[in-house]
Design an enzyme around this catalytic site. Structure first.
Site, PDB file in Angstrom:
ATOM      1  N   HIS A   1     -49.879 -14.323  30.330  1.00 48.32           N
ATOM      2  CA  HIS A   1     -50.871 -13.909  31.033  1.00 48.32           C
ATOM      3  C   HIS A   1     -50.613 -12.436  31.829  1.00 48.32           C
ATOM      4  O   HIS A   1     -51.344 -11.647  31.668  1.00 48.32           O
ATOM      5  CB  HIS A   1     -51.365 -14.831  32.243  1.00 48.32           C
ATOM      6  CG  HIS A   1     -52.467 -14.633  33.294  1.00 48.32           C
ATOM      7  ND1 HIS A   1     -53.796 -14.691  32.806  1.00 48.32           N
ATOM      8  CD2 HIS A   1     -52.253 -13.877  34.433  1.00 48.32           C
ATOM      9  CE1 HIS A   1     -54.486 -14.092  33.986  1.00 48.32           C
ATOM     10  NE2 HIS A   1     -53.583 -13.648  34.882  1.00 48.32           N
TER      11      HIS A   1
ATOM     12  N   HIS B   1     -61.265 -15.126  34.988  1.00 46.75           N
ATOM     13  CA  HIS B   1     -60.465 -16.390  35.921  1.00 46.75           C
ATOM     14  C   HIS B   1     -60.934 -17.568  35.133  1.00 46.75           C
ATOM     15  O   HIS B   1     -61.476 -18.387  36.100  1.00 46.75           O
ATOM     16  CB  HIS B   1     -60.956 -16.188  37.447  1.00 46.75           C
ATOM     17  CG  HIS B   1     -59.942 -16.086  38.278  1.00 46.75           C
ATOM     18  ND1 HIS B   1     -60.129 -16.490  39.660  1.00 46.75           N
ATOM     19  CD2 HIS B   1     -58.774 -15.587  37.887  1.00 46.75           C
ATOM     20  CE1 HIS B   1     -58.696 -16.222  40.151  1.00 46.75           C
ATOM     21  NE2 HIS B   1     -57.978 -15.844  39.197  1.00 46.75           N
TER      22      HIS B   1
ATOM     23  N   SER C   1     -57.520 -13.169  27.634  1.00 49.26           N
ATOM     24  CA  SER C   1     -57.473 -14.325  28.148  1.00 49.26           C
ATOM     25  C   SER C   1     -57.317 -15.282  27.010  1.00 49.26           C
ATOM     26  O   SER C   1     -58.224 -15.289  26.197  1.00 49.26           O
ATOM     27  CB  SER C   1     -58.614 -14.766  29.010  1.00 49.26           C
ATOM     28  OG  SER C   1     -58.638 -16.283  29.235  1.00 49.26           O
TER      29      SER C   1
END
Lengths: 253, 763
Positions: free
Chosen positions: B48, B94, B553
């Site tokens: 990340h 997210h 992601s």
């Protein structure tokens, strides 16, 4: 007219109110920390989420330092307009009757709504009647904003109350007052705005959208007239609220 | 350093590091890291934070452009929008937090992207979101949708930033791994643009905003860098909790600090908290930092040093301040009723050193115990990057979706089914949970045009007749088409955004992207990633649009398999006058309807194919052609330019690009948005099969309406076919020769009933 727009921590629409009022008058921000209104002619309590509204909408802002001055100003007959969170604050401060509860659908809703001006004879709505020589774009006949649903408002029959197309956006906008209070309010012209037929999404009792105090100098509404002051953003119908205030403050209403 | 028992390899592995990475760390340090250091390194070396599997690919993307002001590397990229102003924007995911707790996951996603925007000095003016869930007949998909939408609204509405657009798709492969990507835009005078590079040894490091607590400990490594097991509830303590009220005060405070020129650099605290922010600031500035943990305002008294260093408590910012400015900085914080504290100093050591109980004297920390001492290079630059081992899938990666449409459905039934399909149905029930109006800039609300349109300056009235320049924004990606053909599918996503901007009259200035993919260590996923990035780069070069920043992601997969490859594209453009911003709805009876652009629709990977239960094609095997229709960039560009100029001329009534559901759905959308019908005949030459003419999909096509002569002017630049007339209360489409049966005639009310199906999902 000099118009003071309050700013609490968590206010969101204070600059919009400042710009809207600024179209018809001088307008300035007044901090919640102040204890003095510095001689303004009218006060706007703006929308937003004062103090995060974590307790109950408006419940903490009502105790902010500036509110004592606002309450005194209102008692002396000064013009006070509460929009959305500002309406909630004025109810919490007991300057307006009733209370605002969570929407019937329990969701935040942002939607253009049509409002019937039930009482066009208040310092906040006198310029909203089409025959009253409304400012450009205000009142009847203004273009409906574009929306995905594409619904358009047809020509209104004569002798019906003026209607305004104004956006509403809130999650705590269900107006409530006991039946007896409502009857009194209706009798004394305190119910100023109602959602037009089929337009209320929050479950307000009697479709009430905006109310005044008995003296008529304090007015609160859930929809946002400051977001309906320019055809480019969808509607200019809200401008007549600010124009009404200007006329009342300058004694030419 | 006083440390009784050093952690070892087993602890490193438990924190997500590989054995080789742990050995590399020990080698570079010349010793084993202690507990605090290992916690810091495990986060900084996580996928990340370090982009280990994507860094090499990202370097291939074009990052230069005429309007570029700030490219990748800062908290957000920025482009020049004229009049001395810049627009900063970025999209960020997210996903993993939202899969565990959708409301807080989405809310803090919005909070985080807003901090990125004001960290560079821009006032946030808009939020958009890009969401993916499983098919909505599953209760879990509806729970995630409801939670994510509520969370986005909760944060955005409360901070006074309008949510002006977004997109959502429902597909089986997202059932276990939902996607929640949030994009934000901000506007600033160019002179207020701020870097996060720490500078000037002896200057102070000031932490301000919320206090530091235990929420979100290890979020970056635990959640964002590993596949989620089913029932990720056990990971809930790692999800951060957002406080939009604190976020709003933090935003106003930060912008005031910048306006008064009180800070030298500014950085938000996001993934990996203080560790990441301090390391990044030091790395960018080529300096070192020392932090005294005793000075960090805590929410809980007994926090361990490593917890303070990696906490992901929300609504915090870090800035560098000249010592003489400290009182003024703290006074601004106090005026917004937020905490601020000098927690450390800038040094010339090139190390991040963590102390406890030191004395701050004349720009240095003296004494105290040393808890961690790591070279900045080891934290930021020495992270190994990994090559991919791409392999084109030989077998389908995704289970076939069951057919939901009867085999003998008529074209009318097909159109109604498409309008009612969750991927096409009206988004109004979602959009209206967001405040799209605050800040008095919104000229095109969600659903009114293909792209959201904002006036650059809030509207003030005053009878101004000068043109009012605006920004247009679009966010898009059809993951199913990317799955069918990662290279072309990604190009389509970029072209779709550019087409959306053209429909409101805007020219692209820059784009941001969020690469959402499965586990890149698997060869087929690596192949998807590589193909998608190649497509993204080619499309950007063809459009001359730079990538100003983005986010990656990975590991978005569950037991049932990976998500569709989803390179979400967010594009920002400028239009000279918002008074002429385009709309999508037909506006005037009697207007001519034209099909504009090079449009060769195909049923492959279309929404209709999904409803019919047809399997996704396997990515191509040469010498077979690729599955998705080919489109030459110059032809696509010519169509985009022609539409943009037509809209800017103010002579046409509406413009809409043709996307999911093909021409028939696009026509229905124009009718519904305008509240008026149309009668149309689709030319046979665009596709052999009448159903492909109606519902086939391809990039490059637009539907315009307006006076016939104004439309005819486009024909000089791009293919133009006059196909019908606006009017009436029905949509009538003829798509085949006489007697072919490929005919549709439906009342607007029937179309509206089908299109409104999402409201029923939200209960």
């Amino acid at each position: 007219m000099r118009c003071g727009v309050l700013r609490f921590p968590g206010s969101c629409d204070e600059n919009d109110a400042l710009l809207a009022a600024g179209r018809v008058a001088d307008a300035e921000i007044v901090s919640y920390r102040e204890r003095d209104l510095h001689g303004v002619d009218a006060v706007i309590v703006p929308g937003g989420f004062s103090y995060g509204d974590y307790l109950r909408a408006g419940a903490i802002a009502r105790f902010a330092p500036i509110m004592e001055a606002v309450i005194a100003f209102a008692r002396e007959g000064g013009l006070v307009l509460g929009i959305c969170n500002g309406f909630q604050v004025l109810c919490e401060a007991r300057l307006l009757p009733g209370a605002l509860l969570p929407n019937a659908g329990r969701r935040f809703v942002c939607r253009q709504v049509r409002l019937d001006v039930v009482n066009p004879h208040t310092p906040f709505t006198a310029a909203c009647a089409p025959e009253a020589g409304s400012p450009p774009g205000a009142g009847a006949g203004a273009r409906e904003p574009e929306s995905a649903s594409g619904a358009t408002l047809g020509a209104k029959p004569p002798h019906t109350p003026p209607t305004l197309s104004i956006p509403a956006k809130h999650s705590w906008g269900r107006f409530y007052a006991p039946e007896e209070t409502l009857r009194e309010m209706a009798g004394s012209g305190q119910i100023v705005l109602r959602y037009a037929e089929g337009q209320s999404f929050n479950g307000s009792v009697g479709g009430v959208a905006g109310v005044s105090n008995r003296a008529g100098n304090v007015f609160g509404l859930m929809p946002h007239p400051e977001h309906a002051v320019d055809e480019l953003t969808g509607s200019a119908d809200g401008l007549c609220i600010f124009e009404s205030m200007r006329r009342a403050a300058q004694g030419d209403g | 350093m006083a440390e009784a028992a050093l952690p070892g390899l087993a602890d490193a592995l438990a924190l997500g590091l590989r054995e080789s990475e742990y050995r590399l760390i020990c080698e570079r340090l010349g010793r084993a890291p202690n507990t605090v250091e290992l916690a810091m390194l495990s986060l900084m070396w996580s996928e990340h934070c370090a982009y280990k599997h994507s860094k090499r690919l990202l370097k291939t993307l074009p990052t230069e452009g005429e309007h570029l002001v700030m490219g990748p590397g800062e908290n957000a990229g920025a482009v020049d929008i004229g009049d001395g102003l810049i627009c900063a924007f970025k999209v960020e995911s997210h996903n993993h937090p939202s899969a565990v707790e959708p409301f807080q996951g989405a809310a803090t996603g919005v909070g985080g992207i807003l901090r990125d925007i004001f960290a560079v000095g821009a006032r946030p003016v808009a939020v958009l979101d890009s969401l993916r869930f499983g098919e909505p007949d599953a209760p879990r998909a509806r729970y995630l949708l409801d939670g994510a939408v509520s969370g986005i609204g909760h944060y955005g509405n409360s901070v006074g930033v309008p949510t002006i657009g977004g997109e959502v798709y429902f597909e089986g492969p997202y059932a276990d791994s939902c996607l929640v990507n949030a994009m934000a835009l901000g506007i600033a005078p160019r002179s207020r643009l701020m870097s996060s590079a720490a500078a000037g040894p002896g200057n102070l490091l000031v932490l301000f905003g919320a206090t530091t607590g235990r929420d979100g400990i290890g979020g970056a490594s635990v959640l964002a860098s590993a596949e989620l097991d089913l029932g990720g509830e056990g990971k809930r303590p790692s999800v951060q909790v957002g406080d939009p009220f604190e976020g709003k005060k933090l935003m106003e405070c930060s912008l005031q600090l910048l306006d008064e020129r009180l800070v030298l650099s500014l950085q938000d605290l996001g993934a990996a908290g203080l560790t990441s922010s301090a390391s990044e600031m030091a790395s960018k500035g080529g300096v070192g930092l020392e932090i005294d943990l005793v000075r960090v305002p805590l929410r809980e008294a007994d926090m361990e040093p490593f917890e303070i260093m990696v906490s992901e408590s929300q609504e915090r910012m870090l800035c560098v301040v000249a010592p003489e400015r400290l009182p003024a900085v703290l006074a601004v914080c106090e005026s917004w009723e937020i905490e601020g504290a000098a927690i450390g100093v800038v040094t010339d050591s090139g190390h991040v050193r963590v102390l406890r109980g030191a004395t701050l004297r004349e720009g240095t920390l003296e004494g105290g115990s040393l808890l961690a001492d790591l070279p900045v290079g080891l934290l930021v630059d020495d992270v190994p990057t990994y090559g991919l081992d791409p392999q084109r899938p030989q077998r389908p990666l995704y289970p076939d979706a069951p057919a939901t449409l009867a085999a003998d459905a008529s074209p009318e039934q097909m159109l109604l089914a498409l309008l009612a399909s969750p991927n096409i149905a009206s988004r109004e029930p979602l959009f209206e949970q967001y405040d799209s109006l605050v800040q008095s800039r919104t000229v095109r609300r969600p659903g009114a045009a293909d792209a959201a349109v904002l006036a650059i300056e809030p509207l003030r009235g005053g009878g101004a007749t000068a043109p009012l320049p605006g920004l247009a924004v679009s966010i898009d990606c059809n993951g199913r088409r990317v799955a069918a053909d990662p290279y072309r599918g990604t190009i389509e996503a970029v072209l779709e955004c550019a087409a959306n901007l053209a429909c409101v009259g805007a020219e692209p200035l820059g784009l941001t992207n969020n690469l959402n993919f499965g586990n890149p260590e698997k060869p087929q996923i690596a192949w998807q990633l590589e193909e998608a990035v190649r497509g993204l780069g080619d499309a950007c070069r063809a459009l001359s649009v730079p990538v100003v920043g983005g986010n990656v992601s990975l590991y978005n997969e569950g037991p049932a398999g990976p998500i569709y490859p989803t390179p979400v594209i967010g594009m920002v453009g400028r239009l000279p006058d918002v008074a002429r911003a385009g709309r999508l709805g037909f506006a005037a009876s009697g207007d001519t309807v034209a099909l504009v652009g090079p449009f060769s629709p195909s049923p492959v990977a279309s929404e209709l194919a999904k409803l019919q239960g047809r399997p996704l094609p396997l990515p191509h095997l040469p010498p077979h052609p690729r599955p998705l229709p080919h489109l030459d960039f110059p032809d696509a560009m010519a169509a985009i330019r022609a539409v943009r100029e037509a809209v800017r001329s103010g002579e046409i009534s509406s413009a809409h690009d043709i996307a999911e559901g093909g021409l028939a759905v696009a026509l229905a959308e124009c009718c519904l948005a305008g509240g008026v019908g149309a009668t149309v005949a689709i030319p046979a030459e665009i596709a052999e099969d009448p159903l492909a003419r109606l519902f086939g999909e391809a990039p490059g096509g637009f539907l315009l309406s307006g006076p016939a002569d104004a439309l005819q002017r486009l024909a000089e630049h791009t293919p133009l076919r006059t196909i019908g007339t606006v009017g009436g209360a029905t949509l009538a489409i003829e798509a085949g020769g006489a007697g072919s049966g490929a005919r549709i005639e439906l009342a607007l009310s029937e179309l509206a009933g089908a299109h409104g199906m999402l409201a029923g999902l939200l209960g």
